[in-house]
Design an enzyme around this catalytic site. Structure first.
Site, PDB file in Angstrom:
ATOM      1  N   SER A 192       0.830  -1.210   0.000  1.00 30.29           N
ATOM      2  CA  SER A 192       0.000   0.000   0.000  1.00 30.29           C
ATOM      3  C   SER A 192       0.864   1.260   0.000  1.00 30.29           C
ATOM      4  O   SER A 192       1.704   1.442  -0.871  1.00 30.29           O
ATOM      5  CB  SER A 192      -0.959  -0.045   1.187  1.00 30.29           C
ATOM      6  OG  SER A 192      -1.907   1.007   1.124  1.00 30.29           O
ATOM      7  N   ASP A 346      -9.841  -3.024  -5.847  1.00 32.03           N
ATOM      8  CA  ASP A 346      -8.995  -2.099  -5.102  1.00 32.03           C
ATOM      9  C   ASP A 346      -8.954  -0.773  -5.848  1.00 32.03           C
ATOM     10  O   ASP A 346      -8.721  -0.750  -7.064  1.00 32.03           O
ATOM     11  CB  ASP A 346      -7.583  -2.702  -4.978  1.00 32.03           C
ATOM     12  CG  ASP A 346      -6.613  -1.809  -4.219  1.00 32.03           C
ATOM     13  OD1 ASP A 346      -7.042  -0.796  -3.640  1.00 32.03           O
ATOM     14  OD2 ASP A 346      -5.408  -2.133  -4.207  1.00 32.03           O
ATOM     15  N   HIS A 376      -8.021  -4.499  -1.243  1.00 33.30           N
ATOM     16  CA  HIS A 376      -6.947  -3.766  -0.585  1.00 33.30           C
ATOM     17  C   HIS A 376      -6.790  -4.195   0.877  1.00 33.30           C
ATOM     18  O   HIS A 376      -7.767  -4.324   1.604  1.00 33.30           O
ATOM     19  CB  HIS A 376      -7.217  -2.260  -0.643  1.00 33.30           C
ATOM     20  CG  HIS A 376      -6.003  -1.440  -0.321  1.00 33.30           C
ATOM     21  ND1 HIS A 376      -5.045  -1.142  -1.269  1.00 33.30           N
ATOM     22  CD2 HIS A 376      -5.560  -0.900   0.837  1.00 33.30           C
ATOM     23  CE1 HIS A 376      -4.086  -0.441  -0.705  1.00 33.30           C
ATOM     24  NE2 HIS A 376      -4.361  -0.282   0.571  1.00 33.30           N
TER      25      HIS A 376
END
Length: 405
Positions: A192, A346, A376
């Site tokens: 991320s 995502d 995610h």
């Protein structure tokens, strides 16, 4: 006793009210695609996620505790740390806390090194939260892994997190012999926002003659640009669990100390100067996304009519430290080979696709793994009771790639 008699019913009523409100919000606004395995399970996990955030926001409004600190407190308490086959040591590189994971088995040759930056939007996550992920990666790849505990919100804003990742990495690269690491096999890895830091660190360290060159960059559903929030994945997945587009915008504004009132303007791109978009659209336009990811949908005008006041408040989003996709072609061409993981459900999926194209256009070798039922943050659930197949797929594919280095 009288005060207690008053507070207990009030507290119970408040707890029930918050729980019901979050549940209704989950049912009415959160979208889970049928392709995601165990849809009820993900709703359950996301409900608990939102419940903790809501309580954190309430405590912040009452000036008891900030939401990020409350969330991290709860997050760290639910992690049962496991160290099978690895030795773990907590260290400090200056003011930066780091955690070192080393396989217990002796090795007659220097091992591969992994520098890991965790995710969490510069608000959540930490060394404890990602402990089991790092332990797994170190053990399964037979590598020495350094996890960086960079500073986060609410006390620290950009560029503190990135600078901490960079400083810790430089310190580690200068002392590889101390940890038995082969300087020709150092991989920088992140998830991320941590994966975004991987791209930024890889660019900054290019050409450093005093440091070993990075062997590879591993980016797991990275955040790589803060300009085009109208890419197909940002619209298709705007209400998916764990990272909705609105929540992403909130985290971006808080980390950059931008007033939340500018969110909608940033979302529409009104803050992007026409000259800047003319320069960067060749890299950030939706036209660069393969057709199979675009679906049949109308494309909103982007950027919206220019707003100079918004530009002055938010122009630092054009900094390459925040949007590594904006680096020039010469820089991109010198980057080490990459392993990229994208998840279908995502908002950041298309950041991966844009980075993949940029690297490939400049001749950088890319291995791409796309997880069709992924979402995610899924790797945080890979070893939990309520695990998901996509989480294991991401972890196994990452291990397989790193072992090939």
């Amino acid at each position: 006793m009288i005060l207690l008699a008053i507070l207990l019913p009030f507290g119970s009523f408040l707890f029930l009210g918050v729980s019901v409100w979050v549940f209704m919000k989950e049912v009415l606004t959160v979208h889970v695609y049928p392709a995601i395995t165990h849809p009820v399970r993900i709703h359950m996990m996301h409900y608990l996620f939102e419940l903790v955030i809501t309580w954190g926001n309430l405590l912040e409004k009452m000036k008891i505790c900030s939401m990020p600190k409350f969330f991290r407190f709860v997050q760290d308490r639910v992690v049962s740390k496991k160290n099978p086959g690895v030795l773990v040591e907590d260290l400090r590189f200056g003011t930066i806390p780091v955690r070192l994971f080393q396989p217990k088995a002796a090795s007659c040759i220097p091992r591969r090194g992994i520098i890991f930056y965790h995710g969490g939007g510069c608000a959540f996550g930490g060394l404890d939260c990602y402990h089991n992920i790092c332990s797994f990666l170190a053990r399964e790849t037979d590598s020495v892994l350094l996890s960086v505990g960079y500073r986060k919100l609410p006390d620290h804003h950009h560029p503190v997190a990135f600078r901490d990742c960079l400083s810790a990495s430089i310190h580690f690269l200068k002392t590889l012999n101390t940890y038995g690491v082969d300087p020709s096999r150092v991989v920088v890895c992140g998830e991320s926002v941590g994966a975004g830091a991987v791209a930024m660190v890889s660019q900054v360290l290019l050409g450093r003659q005093d440091l070993p060159q990075l062997r590879a960059q591993v980016l797991i559903y990275p955040a790589l640009q803060l300009i085009n929030f109208q890419l197909p994945s940002y619209r298709q997945n705007q209400d998916v669990p764990f990272l909705s587009r609105k929540f992403l915008m909130t985290l971006v504004c808080k980390n950059l100390a931008i007033d939340l009132s500018w969110q909608d303007t940033m979302l529409k791109g009104s803050c992007i100067h026409p000259d800047a978009w003319k320069k960067y659209r060749k890299w950030l336009s939706s036209d660069n996304i393969p057709q199979r990811f675009r679906r049949q949908e109308s494309q909103p005008q982007f950027p919206a009519p220019f707003n100079e006041a918004a530009y002055l408040e938010t122009k630092h989003v054009l900094d390459a430290e925040l949007s590594p996709l904006l680096a020039d072609d010469k820089t991109i061409a010198q980057l080490p080979e990459a392993f990229l993981v994208s998840c279908e459900h995502d908002v950041l999926r298309d950041d991966v696709l844009l980075y993949k194209k940029r690297l490939e256009d400049q001749g950088v070798p890319v291995t791409w793994h796309h997880v069709e039922d992924g979402f995610h943050g899924c790797i945080l659930l890979f070893d939990k009771i309520f695990s998901f197949p996509c989480a294991r797929e991401v972890m196994d594919s990452t291990v397989s790639y790193i072992k090939g280095i």
